[in-house]
Scaffold this active site. Structure first.
Site, PDB file in Angstrom:
ATOM      1  N   GLU A 106      19.645  13.773  84.099  1.00  0.00           N
ATOM      2  CA  GLU A 106      19.030  14.663  84.878  1.00  0.00           C
ATOM      3  C   GLU A 106      19.405  14.421  86.224  1.00  0.00           C
ATOM      4  O   GLU A 106      20.401  13.725  86.607  1.00  0.00           O
ATOM      5  CB  GLU A 106      17.633  14.773  84.737  1.00  0.00           C
ATOM      6  CG  GLU A 106      17.231  15.317  83.315  1.00  0.00           C
ATOM      7  CD  GLU A 106      15.719  15.388  82.966  1.00  0.00           C
ATOM      8  OE1 GLU A 106      15.114  15.973  83.942  1.00  0.00           O
ATOM      9  OE2 GLU A 106      15.079  15.054  81.808  1.00  0.00           O
ATOM     10  N   LYS A 145      22.518  19.069  88.419  1.00  0.00           N
ATOM     11  CA  LYS A 145      23.393  18.040  87.484  1.00  0.00           C
ATOM     12  C   LYS A 145      24.526  18.109  87.473  1.00  0.00           C
ATOM     13  O   LYS A 145      25.407  17.366  86.895  1.00  0.00           O
ATOM     14  CB  LYS A 145      22.766  18.341  86.080  1.00  0.00           C
ATOM     15  CG  LYS A 145      21.288  18.482  85.897  1.00  0.00           C
ATOM     16  CD  LYS A 145      20.954  18.993  84.425  1.00  0.00           C
ATOM     17  CE  LYS A 145      19.552  19.081  84.229  1.00  0.00           C
ATOM     18  NZ  LYS A 145      19.384  19.423  82.723  1.00  0.00           N
TER      19      LYS A 145
END
Length: 258
Positions: free
Chosen positions: A3, A58
């Site tokens: 993440e 991301k």
């Protein structure tokens, strides 16, 4: 799954080698390359120097004196620094050789991968499907986003076209810190809820970036969420769970009521 904090850590690994010349590219598994072959990738990068990398959500962009390498880490990707003598890992897919070591793109599942963009303009265009970066979004923009979106809060927070960078762990953690139920309709949150959510997002992301991942602290939801008998760190109340889009959503029924 990597993440935002994980990808920020990968950016810092790459940033430590800004200005270093690329001496070669070794593709051990072309299955992670997207729209480029091993030979063209090597020709485009060999002899070039990495510029300052940047992250959006991301995704990681690595300019190299003209062409730009973009990394999408999918479910299991990573970028790490190694000496030339380090034994390769079975899932090291692409090796970027520099004078004093190697950057290795590692990925077990190969769901996403590496792209080569011609220039900064094309790299910027590749981000057009993403919403604002979760580290950068203002309180006002978050309010507008939540007001416009139908569906549950958790779904909106993890929709990369709405807000870039949050995955399953971060979304649950932010909602828990904000004391907001992730299953509530996003557009039904009141001003206090939205303010708490924005504060929690900034705090959780700041602490997670320091750790290089979402930290498994016992005082956070992450420290207990995977236990079959996990309880809320605040109240010792059994946690509630529900599957959403194939992922488990976790919350405390006491401090995050519907």
């Amino acid at each position: 799954m990597p993440e935002l904090p994980d990808v920020e850590a990968f950016r810092q690994v790459l940033a430590a080698h800004t200005g270093d010349p690329i001496t070669g590219v070794r593709v051990r598994d072309p299955g992670v390359l997207r729209d480029v072959g091993p030979r063209r990738l090597d020709r485009a990068l060999r002899g070039h120097r990495f510029g300052t990398p940047r992250r959006h959500g991301k995704r990681l962009l690595a300019p190299a004196e003209g062409p730009v390498l973009t990394f999408h880490f999918g479910m299991t990707g990573s970028l790490s620094w190694h000496s030339h003598d380090d034994e390769p890992h079975p899932h090291d897919r692409v090796v970027l050789s520099l004078e004093d070591g190697e950057l290795r793109y590692r990925d077990m599942r190969k769901l996403q991968g590496i792209r080569l963009m011609r220039d900064e303009a094309e790299a910027e265009e590749s981000l057009s499907d993403l919403g604002p970066d979760a580290m950068e979004i203002s309180r006002g923009d978050l309010d507008d986003l939540l007001a416009r979106r139908r569906g549950r809060l958790k779904t909106v927070l993890t929709d990369q076209s709405a807000l870039a960078g949050l995955g399953n762990l971060l979304a649950d953690e932010i909602c828990w810190h904000a004391r907001v139920n992730p299953l509530r309709p996003a557009r039904d949150l009141d001003e206090d809820d939205r303010a708490a959510l924005h504060r929690a997002m900034r705090r959780v992301l700041r602490e997670s970036v320091k750790a290089g991942r979402v930290p498994p602290r016992r005082s956070w939801l992450t420290g207990v969420r995977d236990r079959p008998d996990g309880t809320c760190p605040r109240h010792d109340v059994p946690l509630s769970r529900e599957r959403m889009s194939g992922r488990t959503t976790v919350w405390c029924p006491r401090c995050q009521p519907c």
